[in-house]
Each structure stands twice: as structure tokens, then as C-alpha cells.
Design an enzyme around this catalytic site. Structure first.
Site, mmCIF file in Angstrom:
data_model
loop_
_atom_site.group_PDB
_atom_site.id
_atom_site.type_symbol
_atom_site.label_atom_id
_atom_site.label_comp_id
_atom_site.label_asym_id
_atom_site.label_seq_id
_atom_site.Cartn_x
_atom_site.Cartn_y
_atom_site.Cartn_z
ATOM 1 N N ASP A 3 0.853 -1.170 0.000
ATOM 2 C CA ASP A 3 0.000 0.000 0.000
ATOM 3 C C ASP A 3 0.900 1.235 0.000
ATOM 4 O O ASP A 3 2.069 1.159 0.377
ATOM 5 C CB ASP A 3 -0.883 -0.024 1.253
ATOM 6 C CG ASP A 3 -1.900 1.093 1.272
ATOM 7 O OD1 ASP A 3 -2.257 1.580 0.192
ATOM 8 O OD2 ASP A 3 -2.328 1.479 2.373
ATOM 9 N N ASP B 287 -4.158 -2.012 5.230
ATOM 10 C CA ASP B 287 -4.675 -1.546 6.514
ATOM 11 C C ASP B 287 -6.191 -1.518 6.582
ATOM 12 O O ASP B 287 -6.760 -1.402 7.646
ATOM 13 C CB ASP B 287 -4.137 -0.145 6.826
ATOM 14 C CG ASP B 287 -4.551 0.875 5.772
ATOM 15 O OD1 ASP B 287 -5.121 0.470 4.748
ATOM 16 O OD2 ASP B 287 -4.282 2.068 5.966
ATOM 17 N N ASP C 166 -8.497 -4.450 2.019
ATOM 18 C CA ASP C 166 -7.274 -5.222 1.839
ATOM 19 C C ASP C 166 -7.380 -6.645 2.389
ATOM 20 O O ASP C 166 -6.523 -7.482 2.101
ATOM 21 C CB ASP C 166 -6.092 -4.530 2.537
ATOM 22 C CG ASP C 166 -5.809 -3.152 1.976
ATOM 23 O OD1 ASP C 166 -5.777 -3.023 0.745
ATOM 24 O OD2 ASP C 166 -5.633 -2.212 2.759
#
Length: 925
Positions: free
Chosen positions: A346, A650, A654
Site C-alpha cells: 500500500d 490496513d 485489503d
């Protein structure tokens, strides 16, 4: 307002168990209410009750987890464990109850460790369910009322205010300054402005501004929306379905250990059959004696301590990673990290600081570079080509006032640094003003706000009317550059006010945007002495442009170094983000991911078939505006190409990809419970550099496991070989089964276990990751096992006949064999500490504290075995002379020299020019 008669017929779509839903974001308000058979006035109480019975509660479906007994029994579902249990049964049949007990204790300890470390109930879906607020505000019978969130039904009109958690997927039909934080669902770093106008049917999840999604948080303003989906039919519910469908693949270590166990089982079975035939038909042993021999051979061959040593090595890795701020939830993930070939990361907070910072201010005279990071009001201010503080500085101070006063955020110094309160972009403007106004957290404190026009997505600006300390009244404006430029007729320059240079500012804004910045324009106008009020007509013309600012979430400094280390280690890093492509490209260049990164959007991914995606996933570096299913497909595509994938995340969005990845890495500071529960590792500091440190630790753990195997198998091979040679040539066994058990216990506990504490070898992060299909026993390791086993067989057999020829008793000769076997292992231990071509050094000879303690324990144990009367009686041993002890040590030194010479010769072959030219493993982009 659209009025549609409420009927008892069920809605067309929206609840669980229904057909495919329309593109709600692309429908007009009237069309959306027609589909859900409702109106902006909401439902009646009776209709809501009927729909609740039809669609069920507004909850995420909860699967039934396996019970504790089943989870415990699953720990035994492993071929190596089956072999160990079989060996324990064989030992018991042979009346070696101690042997059987030791083996079963090892099996039970291994199962309990796995049960405790891995056997936690699946909590990803529970984390998603906790994202729902317990209550929601709805319209029932035309009245506003509060109901439990799980009683919201399709067709309900939901009322939202700042701080509320959205209880269902809503098609908005009324908004006021409405902004929603969707990071947990889409990965978007900042709050999203929402409105009521339909969106393009193909819009990605993050671009559906007419929708408010279940589980997201209202950041500002208020809104009303019709519930078009509840429970499992929401976008959040679809993610939970993805999480439930994902079956985490076995780790490389588990696959390799299973393969190793199958190999070992075949070898033991074949050798046992050959040995039985040799003993029974050729050497004339009766069936019972022949069976006892092959059971003893199986006990000698099976490394019963290996699972325990493996568990301890993984536990040590867990502890070391915890010290590096990486918490491991699933023990085999420690080793899996060492074989990672692709890291899908990310952007926000992992590769970047997750702190919006103004880095550039554009004035009419040029660009001002702003130093400093985060929200601290300190940093260098570099004026464009000027010495000293002249007219440019005067404009900057005007901008500082505008930035600080047309603002609803604040910054505060805490024990952990400067923290924002309010919108991060507004907090970045407060920090900018502080840098210009000499590290002040409250620039222009004497100014008094008289009126304001709040930010709204429709007009895309915010304006405030202030009375300054000198009594002057001024209007300050900030907003989207293209909107503010249209409201300005003039600009402020070093010579005062002048005509607006539209081309100059458009070019400046485009350049900042290409660099990944979010751009805001600031303007000012003197207000007249009238009433203290502010209307849109007061600001929509005749404003004076002060300049534009570029705001960015800057890359972490340590992330750049970590990515360089990954590239040296043959690990590809890919950025998968919900952010816009321009921002992602700029950050990827600054991080050094690629000089010319190939960018793929979620919209592009949706058009690719699975086969096409495999190639694209390997070539592209940046994936922008991705959805949860996009991330899951990317991970699977990379895995299908043979890569071991680590995935960071997070948000709830995800969770499916985190569970699918070989190593899912959740963020500890800002990660949702759903992400942490789906992951195998949690980063305490949300720092990409911690992942790289964990990869280094994972490679060390795997190296140490290989060292343990390199130590165990030759030892067992030497014991087995000595028995087979004795049987083949018809002489008495040189070592008894109980002596074999002694050697296995002493060396397993005191020597093999010490290798689990080894530190990384030099160049651990300059080697490419091992292939996903690489077996635990490679050709090189098989050769090493055979070579060292032959040395052990020669040494033990030679000393056995040497003792008998000198007139010693059988017990005396066997004592020499036991001591020789153990001492050869002690010296071999110092060689096996280096498995990547390096030769032993004086530092290596000195060893680590664990090695030295282990050797000391072995020496004391062998002294007791050889000279203590009780041990002599129990194990059939006799004291040795000083000369015999020197011979044993000489054989140990010979073992070390022989293994080091072979290692050096093998290293020259592997490093030869022809081999180097033809070697090398292709890397993913």
C-alpha cells in the site's frame, strides 16, 4: 421531492438473496427509489418490519469456525508427524519405551505449539462486523427515529451527520458539505466529497460520489440517503464474502517439509525392506531379530527432534521480528518472508509518511520550496532566486494569513510530535503558516472570524470573513485551483496587484499535479464596512490571487533505502493503492520503484482476463484506483506465476488479498481489525522498512533450518550407515540402539538447537529469493549429506575395528564409536554454520554464546557417559585412555578439514566464469 406509493411487494434489489443489483451510483435519485420501492419520505414501520423478515438482519454473515478439538487434530495432519508416530510405535514394540516416550513428547509439543500459535478463531469477519455502529437514524412513518443498525432494511431513508458510521450502502439524495472517510474501504488517503449527481456506470468504487458505503465514517456535513443494500449485499459484505472464500495457501516451508517427509518415508521404507531381507535371508537372523534391527534403523534415520528444533527456530525468529516492530501471528510466516519475491505494498502510511505536507508554494514570481516534514511548524523556506526577505516574503506572509485563517483545523504538539486535529490538508496549511510565521502553531491569533462559507463539493471552495488586529476586514478564500482562478481578476506580485496571468497559473497547477501534489489556490479581497455576513456573491468575482500550494504525503526516507535493498535482494516491490494514478506515479519515482513505471488502473484490470493479468501483474509497477477484488486477483496472478507474495494493507478492502497472500502484512497503527485478523504479520510502526528487516530475518530463519537439516541428516546417515555396513559385512553392530538414542538426544538438544540462534550470514540480502518450487533437500544438500555421512561411517567403522584390533572389549569399542560420532558432530558443527560458500574463520571458530554453551554441555555429557559408573552400566560404556581421547579429537579435526576442503572446491565450481555467465534468475519488474 419524488413521491412514490409504498407497496408491500419486495424491492427489486438491495437485500441478501436477490439478483444482480443495478449500478446504483449511475441511477438518478428517482430511478434509485423506484428500484427499492421507496421514497425520500422513508418507509412505514409496518413495511420496514415486513422487509426485515424478508431480507433478514443487516449483518455480515458469520461462518461457523472449526471447534478446538478439530483445530488441535489438524496439527497432526502432516506426513512427517505420521512417520514420527510410526517410529514411536516401532520403538514401543521394540520395548524401547523411553525412545517411544521421547518421540511422542516431541510430537505433542509440536502440536501444542502449532495449536497455540496458529489455531486462533478466524477473526477477519468479526472485525468487519465491528465496523457497524449499533444504532442508525432513519425516517419511519415520516418521523426521525433511532433504530438498531441491524434493523435497517432496503428502502429505509438514513440520516447521517459528522461522526456517524454509515450503516448500509446508501444512494444519496440530499447532502450539505458532506465528506466521507473511505480509506478502510477504498484506500483513498483523504476524505471524499459526496454529492447527489449520478456517476459514470464504469466508475471505480472510490469515484462513486453519489454513494455512501456501509462501514465508512462521516467526516463532515450531513446527508440523507436511501438504503439500496444491507448486510451481505453491501460492498462491505462482498468483501467479507471474498475473505470467506479465500483459502490461505500452505507456506513454502510447510510444502517443503511435507515433500521432505514423503522422501524420507520412501527412503526409510526401502532401506528397511532391504535391511530386513539382508538380515533374514542372507545373514540368517530370525524374523524377530531382523524386525528389531530395522526398527532400530528407523529410529536412527528419523530426525525426531527436527519438528521441535524447527518450531524453536521459528519462535526465535518471532522474537527477533518483534524486536524489529513486526509481530507474527502465524509462525511459518517467519520463514515464508525469507522466500518472498514480490512485495505488494500500500502507499499511504507504508511507503509514505501518512502526513500531508506543503512542499511547494507558487507565487507570481516563481516557486518557493518549503522544507520540513509532517505537521511541525518548522522548516526552511527557500525563496525563488532571491537573497533576503523582500516583496516575495510579503506575499508569503499574506498567504500564511490566508492559509491559517480560512481553515478549521489545528495542530498540537504531543509527546510523539505534532499531531493534526481536523482535515489533514488543512492541518498542512496551518503548518505552512507556522513555518512562514516563525514556528508558530497559531498564526494571526488576533484575527476574529465574523462569517464563513463552508466548503461544499458543489462550489469547491471555502471562504471566511475576518477582522484583523488593525481593524481591517478581509475575505480569505481557498479551494480547487480551476474554481478559484475563475473567481479572480487580479494577482498579487512583487510590484503590487496586476492582471491575472491565466496561462502561467494553469501551467503551474498542471506541473504540481503531475508531481503527485494535491493543489489548492489561495486568494484575498478587502471587505467593505457592511454587516458581518458573507454570501457567495461576495467572493465569486474580483478576488486577488495570492498563489497556489502543492500538498503531498511525502515518501518515508527509510522506505527509499529499503526498496533499494529489495532490488539488490531480487525482490520486486509493487505499489497497489486506491489513490489516483498521478499521485502514485510521482511517489513511485521518488521512492525509486522505477524510472518509468508502468501504471495500471482498476478500470484497466477489470477488462483483463486471468491469463492476460499474469503477464501484466509481473510487468507493471503501480496499480492505482484498485478495488478489493482487483487486489485479490493481482495476488493470485503473481502466485500463479510462481512468486511468493507479501501483501501489505490496513483497510477492510485489503483483507481478502492479505489472507490470500503468502504473507499478509497489516498495519498496526492505522489498520482495521479486519486487516489485522486476516494478516499473518502486523507492523507496529506501519513502516515499509520493517518489512524488509523481517525479510532479512526470514532468510536467516530458513538458512538456520537448512543448517539444522545439514547437521541432522549426516548424523543420522552416519548412524544408519554404520548399522548397514555392519549387517552387510556380517560383523557385530558397532553401536546399540540405546546408544543411538543417546547420541540423538545429546546432539539434538545441545548442538542442533544452537544453530537456531545463528545470526545472518554476510550477503543475506544480496542473494535472489529462492524459487517457490525449490525443495528443502536440493541436489547440493543431498550431496553434502552423502559426503558427510560417508566420512562419519568411515570414522566410526574405522575406530571400531581399531579398538577391537588393540584387544579392547566390544563395550570398549562401542564407547569409542559413540564418542567419535559425537566429537565428529561437534567439529562438523563449526563448518555447517556457513552454508553459502564462506569458509570458517577464527571468528567462526570462537562461535556464538549458544554454540559454546552447546559444546560445553556435550563435553560434560560425554565425560559422564564415558567415566561415570552409573552411565557405564546403563549404556554399556567403558572409560577411555588419554591416547584414545586424542585419537577421537583427531578424527573430529579431520572431519572439519575434509568438509571445509569440499566446501571450498564446491565454491570454486559455483563461482567459475562459465557458471556465473550462465546462471542468474530472471526477476519480475
Amino acid at each position: 421531492m419524488v413521491q412514490i406509493e409504498t407497496r408491500r411487494s419486495p424491492p427489486v434489489t438491495g437485500g441478501s438473496g436477490q439478483g444482480a443489483a443495478p449500478d446504483w451510483h449511475a441511477l438518478s435519485v428517482a430511478q434509485a427509489f423506484a428500484h427499492i420501492d421507496s421514497s425520500p419520505a422513508g418507509l412505514s414501520a409496518s413495511e420496514a418490519e415486513a422487509r426485515l423478515g424478508l431480507h433478514g438482519p443487516n449483518r455480515i454473515p458469520e461462518p461457523r469456525p472449526p471447534g478446538p478439538l478439530r483445530r488441535f487434530l489438524q496439527q497432526f495432519h502432516n506426513v512427517l508427524i505420521y512417520v514420527l508416530i510410526a517410529s514411536a510405535i516401532g520403538a514401543a514394540l521394540m520395548q524401547h519405551l523411553k525412545d517411544a516416550l521421547v518421540i511422542m513428547v516431541v510430537v505433542m509439543v509440536n502440536a501444542l505449539a502449532g495449536f497455540i500459535q496458529e489455531g486462533r478463531a478466524e477473526r477477519a469477519l468479526a472485525g468487519i462486523r465491528r465496523m457497524l455502529d449499533p444504532n442508525a437514524s432513519v425516517l419511519r412513518d415520516g418521523l426521525r427515529m433511532t433504530v438498531p443498525a441491524d434493523e435497517v432494511v432496503p428502502g429505509d431513508v438514513v440520516l447521517l451527520e459528522a461522526g456517524d458510521r454509515v450503516p448500509a450502502d446508501l444512494r444519496l439524495f440530499r447532502t450539505s458539505n458532506f465528506r466521507v472517510e473511505e480509506a478502510a474501504l477504498t484506500g483513498e488517503a483523504v476524505a471524499v466529497d459526496k454529492g447527489i449527481r449520478p456517476n459514470d456506470p464504469g466508475a471505480s468504487l472510490g469515484d462513486r460520489t453519489a454513494m455512501a458505503f456501509c462501514g465508512t465514517l462521516v467526516a463532515a456535513g450531513s446527508a440523507q440517503g436511501g438504503a439500496v443494500a444491507t448486510g451481505g449485499a453491501t460492498e462491505l459484505g462482498r468483501i467479507s464474502d471474498l475473505v470467506a472464500e479465500v483459502r490461505r495457501p500452505p507456506t513454502p516451508l510447510v510444502r517443503q517439509m511435507n515433500h521432505f517427509a514423503r522422501q524420507l518415508t520412501i527412503v526409510v521404507a526401502v532401506l528397511a525392506a532391504m535391511t530386513f531381507g539382508l538380515a533374514y535371508w542372507i545373514r540368517g537372523y530370525d524374523a524377530a531379530e531382523a524386525f528389531m534391527i530395522i526398527v532400530g534403523l528407523a529410529v536412527a534415520m528419523i530426525p525426531e527432534g527436527l519438528p521441535a528444533v524447527m518450531t524453536i527456530a521459528l519462535s526465535i525468529g518471532v522474537g527477533r521480528m518483534a524486536a524489529r516492530r513486526a509481530l507474527i501471528r502465524h509462525m511459518p510466516a517467519v520463514e515464508t518472508l525469507g522466500s518472498v519475491s514480490v512485495i505488494c505494498s500500500d502507499k499511504t502510511g507504508t511507503l509514505t509518511r501518512n502526513e500531508m505536507t506543503v512542499t511547494s508554494v507558487v507565487l507570481s514570481s516563481g516557486v518557493v520550496a518549503i522544507g520540513g516534514t509532517g505537521y511541525a511548524p518548522t522548516g526552511d523556506v527557500a525563496l525563488p532566486g532571491a537573497n533576503g526577505r523582500g516583496a516575495d516574503w510579503s506575499i508569503l506572509t499574506r498567504m500564511a494569513a490566508a492559509a491559517a485563517l480560512c481553515n478549521d483545523a489545528r495542530i498540537e504538539q504531543t509527546d510523539e510530535g505534532w499531531a493534526p486535529h481536523g482535515d489533514p490538508m488543512e492541518a498542512a496549511l496551518i503548518a505552512l503558516a507556522g513555518k512562514i510565521e516563525a514556528a508558530s502553531a497559531e498564526p494571526a491569533p488576533q484575527a476574529r472570524r465574523l462569517a464563513e462559507i463552508p466548503f461544499d463539493a458543489r462550489h469547491r471552495y471555502m471562504a471566511t470573513l475576518h477582522q484583523l488586529a488593525d481593524g481591517d476586514r478581509q475575505i480569505f478564500l481557498k479551494g480547487a485551483p480551476e474554481r478559484v482562478l475563475g473567481m479572480c481578476a487580479r494577482q498579487l506580485g512583487t510590484q503590487g496587484e496586476g492582471p491575472l496571468d491565466q496561462d502561467y497559473w494553469t501551467s503551474a497547477v498542471n506541473q504540481l499535479a503531475r508531481g503527485g501534489h494535491r493543489v489548492l489556490a489561495l486568494a484575498v479581497r478587502r471587505a467593505g464596512p457592511g454587516a458581518p455576513e458573507l454570501k457567495p456573491s461576495d467572493v465569486e468575482r474580483d478576488m486577488v490571487l495570492l498563489g497556489v500550494v502543492g500538498i503531498i504525503d511525502p515518501p518515508r526516507d527509510e522506505a527509499r533505502a529499503a526498496i533499494l535493498e529489495c532490488r539488490e535482494a531480487g525482490i520486486s516491490v509493487k505499489m497497489i493503492t486506491g489513490d489516483h494514478a498521478a499521485t502514485a506515479i510521482a511517489i513511485s519515482r521518488q521512492l525509486g520503484l522505477s524510472d518509468d513505471p508502468r501504471v495500471i488502473s482498476g478500470h484497466d484490470l477489470a477488462r483483463l482476463g486471468d491469463d492476460e493479468l499474469v503477464g501484466v501483474a509481473q510487468e507493471a509497477v503501480v496499480f492505482a484506483r484498485t478495488s478489493p477484488s482487483d487486489k485479490l486477483r493481482l495476488v493470485r496472478a503473481l502466485q500463479s506465476a510462481g512468486h511468493v507474495v507479501a501483501m501489505t494493507g490496513d483497510g477492510v478492502n485489503d483483507a481478502p488479498a492479505l489472507k490470500q497472500a503468502d504473507v499478509g502484512v497489516a498495519m498496526g497503527l492505522r489498520g482495521t481489525e479486519a486487516a489485522k485478523a486476516a494478516a499473518q504479520m502486523v507492523l507496529v510502526d506501519d513502516n515499509f522498512a520493517s518489512i524488509v528487516a523481517a525479510v532479512r530475518e526470514g532468510r536467516t530463519v530458513y538458512d538456520n533450518l537448512k543448517k539444522v537439516i545439514s547437521m541432522v541428516l549426516p548424523t543420522n546417515g552416519g548412524e544408519t550407515g554404520a548399522l548397514v555396513v555392519a549387517l552387510a559385512f556380517g560383523f557385530v553392530l558397532p553401536i546399540t540402539p540405546i546408544q543411538i538414542l543417546w547420541v540423538n538426544m545429546i546432539t539434538g538438544v545441545a548442538l542442533e538447537l544452537t544453530l537456531a540462534f545463528e545470526r545472518p550470514e554476510a550477503g543475506a540480502m544480496r542473494r535472489p529469493p529462492r524459487p517457490r518450487t525449490e525443495p528443502l533437500l536440493t541436489g547440493a544438500l543431498w550431496w553434502q549429506v552423502l559426503y558427510v555421512s560417508a566420512i562419519f561411517v568411515a570414522g566410526t567403522t574405522g575406530v571400531f575395528f581399531w579398538a577391537l584390533e588393540r584387544g579392547g572389549s566390544l563395550e570398549h569399542a562401542r564407547t569409542l564409536v559413540v564418542n567419535t560420532l559425537v566429537v565428529m558432530q561437534v567439529f562438523y558443527l563449526f563448518s555447517v554454520r556457513y552454508i553459502h560458500g564462506a569458509s570458517i574463520t577464527w571468528t567462526g571458530v570462537l562461535g556464538t554464546p549458544a554454540i559454546l554453551i552447546g559444546v560445553a554441555v556435550v563435553v560434560l555429557a560425554q565425560v559422564a557417559l564415558t567415566y561415570a559408573p552409573w552411565f557405564n552400566s546403563a549404556f554399556g560404556t567403558e572409560p577411555l585412555s588419554f591416547f584414545e581421547g586424542a585419537v577421537v579429537i583427531g578424527l573430529g579435526v579431520t572431519t572439519l578439514l575434509a568438509t571445509e576442503l569440499e566446501k571450498a572446491a564446491r565454491g570454486r565450481v559455483l563461482n567459475s566464469p562459465r557458471r556465473s555467465a550462465s546462471g542468474g534468475r530472471s526477476r519480475v519488474a
